[in-house]
Design a protein around this motif. Sequence first.
Motif, short mmCIF file in Angstrom:
data_model
loop_
_atom_site.label_atom_id
_atom_site.label_comp_id
_atom_site.label_asym_id
_atom_site.label_seq_id
_atom_site.Cartn_x
_atom_site.Cartn_y
_atom_site.Cartn_z
N GLN A 265 34.57 66.55 69.79
CA GLN A 265 35.47 65.42 70.01
C GLN A 265 34.79 64.34 70.84
OE1 GLN A 265 39.77 66.28 70.73
NE2 GLN A 265 39.07 68.41 70.82
N TYR A 269 34.31 60.38 69.66
CA TYR A 269 34.75 59.22 70.43
C TYR A 269 33.56 58.35 70.85
CZ TYR A 269 39.55 60.92 70.75
OH TYR A 269 40.84 61.32 70.45
N ARG A 272 32.60 56.11 68.08
CA ARG A 272 33.55 55.00 67.91
C ARG A 272 33.46 53.97 69.04
NH1 ARG A 272 38.84 58.78 67.13
NH2 ARG A 272 38.11 60.02 65.34
N ASP A 274 34.42 54.62 72.14
CA ASP A 274 35.51 54.86 73.11
C ASP A 274 34.96 55.71 74.26
OD1 ASP A 274 37.82 55.45 74.49
OD2 ASP A 274 39.03 55.78 72.69
N LYS A 277 37.44 58.18 76.52
CA LYS A 277 37.86 59.42 75.86
C LYS A 277 36.66 60.35 75.63
CE LYS A 277 42.15 58.03 73.67
NZ LYS A 277 42.94 57.95 72.42
#
Length: 506
Positions: A265, A269, A272, A274, A277
């Motif tokens: 995960q 993130y 992306r 991010d 996160k």
Amino acid sequence: MAHAVLGGLVAMGWMVLPLARAGADAPAAPARSARATAAPAAAPQAATTTGDLVPPLVAAGAAGAVAAYGYGRRRRRAARTTPGGDPGLTPLHELDRQARRLLVETDDCVRVGAEELALAMDRAAGDAVEPYVYDLRHAEAGLAAAFRLRQRLDEADATGPDPAGGEDDRRDVLEEIIARCQDAGQRLDAAAPGFDQIRALERNATAALEFAETRFRKVAAGVRAAEATIASLHGRYAPAASLPVAGDAEQAKDRLLFTTSHLNQARQYADRGDGPKAAAHLRAAEGALTQAADLVDGVDRLAGELASATAGLPEAIAAAQAARDAARGLPPDARAALVGPLGHAESVLSAVRHETADGPSDPLDALRRVAEAAAGLAGAGGGELPDGHEQALVPARSALGGAACFIGTHRGAVGSEARTRLAEARRLLGPGSVPLSEVLRADDLAREARRLAERDVRAYGNPSGGRGGAGAGGAVLGGILLSDGEGGPMSYGGPRTRGRRGAFFT
């Protein structure tokens, strides 16, 4: 109170005395016109009289302050002991509950702070992390002092009811524990924002992920080796010898399952863009990976300790036999005090010889019993006999290491009592030369810490997975994920900032 009032009266007398003396020395004024003529000359005398009043006024004020303090202190004591007393005073049982909660909370913060600081030191310059090392050491020192106070309080409780005035003393100790824990937590809270800038997980998640993935592969290989080691211990020693690590390989696998999920995960993130996160999931993965490594290291450590105990046991038996023979050779009057210890030593030596001859045994337990028997002879003999000091260190350090690993990897369920015993055992086995009495006491405390921690884990049960995905139950049990509503991974910081990444943990 009487002393304070008397002091006030004396001060007032000192204040009035200069006025009385001035009145006695001054001549009678003959006429109104003479008074007017003499007025300028009287001004210096008035100034002198005013200056004379300053020390008495200071003394009177000090006496009043002492009286007020004594009166207030008596009122507070009366409120503590009088039913329906001061409603603003925290009840003693509530103060005790707060102290226990803060000990656990602060201990968790210090453990996680040390863990994340080690990761930061691997990837940052030493001078950059030095202030945060100092803050952590400050928090560790305050926590150690708080645990020491808690241990003394528990020892006093074990001896019987408190003497007169004991409630006040207990309140003072509990308030000191709370103050030290709060100070440690505030220090870490204040350091957390700067530490985040040093680690820069939000900005450099990709580099940190690569480091974590490399470490993951190493720990995963270690888990496979740990399984083989545990199987080997089962075949070589009695079941009790390997019992402390019996489930550690499975728990390590559970932590790695959680690690895999959150590394994936975090990678998604990060791709992306991010950062917050990605950092939250990476931090959770790091915590689980650290615990998996601790569990693997615990298996290797126990295997080494069992091998050391096996190698050292014949020498320990020989030393205990020498102490027994020396005790038998003492004069009759000195030997009279050794009847009990001699009988115990004979029984222990006979049992250990039979256990080791009959098949697989637990060499750490055997070494502990032999060392304790030798220590009993030495103590009863007034220190003239060998005491088995070096032999006693091996099982004591093993018990301490095992308890520390268990509590650290189950801290989400372990309360203050087990942590307090562990802290005291660690203090007694600190650096430098350790007296035999403290080695034996530390061994007892470490084993008690382990028993208490296992009791807490049994009472806690098996936490559900819930938020966090696969392996989340073990992560909550291990204190990697907070279970008090914050829900996110723990990070370097105090109670106020430790769960700051929880908002991004979805």
